[in-house]
Write a protein that holds these residues in place. Structure first.
Motif, short mmCIF file in Angstrom:
data_model
loop_
_atom_site.label_atom_id
_atom_site.label_comp_id
_atom_site.label_asym_id
_atom_site.label_seq_id
_atom_site.Cartn_x
_atom_site.Cartn_y
_atom_site.Cartn_z
N UNK A 163 0.84 -1.20 0.00
CA UNK A 163 0.00 0.00 0.00
C UNK A 163 0.88 1.27 0.00
N UNK A 164 1.90 1.25 0.84
CA UNK A 164 2.79 2.40 0.96
C UNK A 164 3.46 2.73 -0.39
N UNK A 165 4.04 1.71 -1.02
CA UNK A 165 4.79 1.95 -2.26
C UNK A 165 3.85 2.34 -3.40
N UNK A 166 2.69 1.65 -3.49
CA UNK A 166 1.75 1.97 -4.58
C UNK A 166 1.17 3.38 -4.38
N UNK A 167 1.00 3.80 -3.11
CA UNK A 167 0.46 5.14 -2.87
C UNK A 167 1.47 6.22 -3.28
N UNK A 168 2.73 5.82 -3.44
CA UNK A 168 3.75 6.77 -3.92
C UNK A 168 3.77 6.82 -5.45
N UNK A 169 2.85 6.06 -6.07
CA UNK A 169 2.80 6.06 -7.54
C UNK A 169 3.76 5.08 -8.18
N UNK A 170 4.34 4.20 -7.36
CA UNK A 170 5.32 3.23 -7.88
C UNK A 170 4.58 1.99 -8.39
N UNK A 171 4.99 1.48 -9.56
CA UNK A 171 4.41 0.24 -10.08
C UNK A 171 5.04 -0.94 -9.32
N UNK A 172 4.21 -1.66 -8.57
CA UNK A 172 4.70 -2.82 -7.81
C UNK A 172 4.01 -4.07 -8.34
N UNK A 173 4.81 -5.03 -8.80
CA UNK A 173 4.27 -6.29 -9.32
C UNK A 173 4.76 -7.43 -8.41
N UNK A 174 3.82 -8.14 -7.80
CA UNK A 174 4.19 -9.25 -6.92
C UNK A 174 3.71 -10.55 -7.54
N UNK A 175 4.56 -11.56 -7.55
CA UNK A 175 4.23 -12.82 -8.24
C UNK A 175 3.29 -13.68 -7.40
N UNK A 176 3.32 -13.50 -6.08
CA UNK A 176 2.35 -14.17 -5.20
C UNK A 176 2.03 -13.19 -4.07
N UNK A 177 0.74 -13.00 -3.83
CA UNK A 177 0.34 -12.11 -2.72
C UNK A 177 -0.40 -12.94 -1.68
N UNK A 178 0.16 -12.98 -0.49
CA UNK A 178 -0.44 -13.76 0.60
C UNK A 178 -1.44 -12.87 1.34
N UNK A 179 -2.68 -13.33 1.40
CA UNK A 179 -3.71 -12.50 2.03
C UNK A 179 -3.76 -12.70 3.53
N UNK A 180 -3.54 -13.96 3.96
CA UNK A 180 -3.46 -14.19 5.40
C UNK A 180 -2.77 -15.50 5.73
N UNK A 181 -2.30 -15.58 6.98
CA UNK A 181 -1.70 -16.80 7.51
C UNK A 181 -2.45 -17.10 8.80
N UNK A 182 -3.00 -18.33 8.86
CA UNK A 182 -3.84 -18.66 10.02
C UNK A 182 -3.58 -20.10 10.42
N UNK A 183 -3.29 -20.32 11.68
CA UNK A 183 -3.02 -21.66 12.21
C UNK A 183 -2.02 -22.44 11.34
N UNK A 184 -0.97 -21.75 10.93
CA UNK A 184 0.06 -22.40 10.13
C UNK A 184 -0.31 -22.59 8.67
N UNK A 185 -1.49 -22.11 8.25
CA UNK A 185 -1.89 -22.23 6.85
C UNK A 185 -1.69 -20.92 6.11
N UNK A 186 -1.38 -21.03 4.82
CA UNK A 186 -1.12 -19.85 4.00
C UNK A 186 -2.24 -19.69 2.98
N UNK A 187 -2.79 -18.47 2.87
CA UNK A 187 -3.87 -18.19 1.92
C UNK A 187 -3.48 -17.06 0.97
N UNK A 188 -3.83 -17.22 -0.33
CA UNK A 188 -3.53 -16.17 -1.32
C UNK A 188 -4.75 -15.29 -1.56
#
Ligand code: 5GP
Length: 188
Positions: A163-188
């Motif tokens: 959020x910080x970098x994109x709000x500066x107008x920078x193009x940020x491309x991420x190959x995997x975005x993790x939305x949350x981690x819960x009880x040792x599980x990873x969610x995209x």
């Protein structure tokens, strides 16, 4: 990037403190075939931008940067981390707060390898609060170079860096975005 997400689910470990451990393929033991695909993906995303150099921070960014730079047909420059404030006026310097070590360190790039005629793609393994990327953005600014964008392998979308970098107008491309981690599980 589906191949990467599948690998994170298979071999990544969600640790306490919102840390993801992927050191069996990304940043301790390295899978060169996966990194080759990651390099190709960054090339596809940024090929139209006339990138002249790829910039990253030692040490985890280096392998990723090499593959991206090879596909883009440009050199990779990595910022060096130093604890000491030695006087050297032939370097650009920026201070970074380390997410994993909770310390401050300097990053330095020689003025010989970054100039105002450069168009820079920054790459890194993780994006958490954005401090490492911001340190590199400041170095690009200090050099008077242009910033084409930032390529991240794994963004933790529940932390503020993206959020910080994109709000500066920078193009940020991420190959995997993790939305949350819960009880040792990873969610995209
Ligand atoms: P930031 O500066 O965006 O807060 O954190 C990014 C830097 O911290 C990356 O260069 C990476 O080395 C490290 N980092 C942040 N989060 C993680 C994580 O969950 N796992 C690992 N292995 N490194 C991380």
């Amino acid at each position: 990037m589906e191949l990467l997400k599948a690998r994170i689910l298979k071999d990544g470990k969600a640790l306490d403190g919102n840390i993801i451990k992927v050191d069996s393929f990304l940043n301790h033991q390295i899978d060169p075939y996966l990194l080759d695909e990651i390099g190709k993906e960054f090339y596809e995303l940024f090929r139209s931008g006339n990138v002249t150099k790829v910039l990253t921070i030692e040490s985890s960014g280096i392998a990723i940067g090499v593959f991206a730079a090879k596909y883009l047909g440009v050199p990779l420059v990595f910022a060096k981390k130093t604890m000491s404030l030695n006087i050297d006026d032939n370097v650009y310097t920026s201070v970074v707060h380390s997410y994993t070590k909770k310390t401050l360190y300097d990053v330095k790039v020689s003025k010989d390898y970054l100039t105002e005629s450069d168009n820079i793609l920054i790459v890194d393994d993780f994006l958490a609060n954005g401090q490492a990327a911001l340190g590199l953005v400041n170095i690009v600014k200090e050099a008077g170079a242009r910033l084409e964008g930032i390529g991240i392998v794994i963004e933790k979308g529940f932390q503020d860096g993206g959020r910080l970098l994109r709000s500066m107008g920078i193009r940020v491309e991420s190959l995997a975005i993790i939305s949350q981690m819960k009880n040792g599980e990873i969610f995209f």
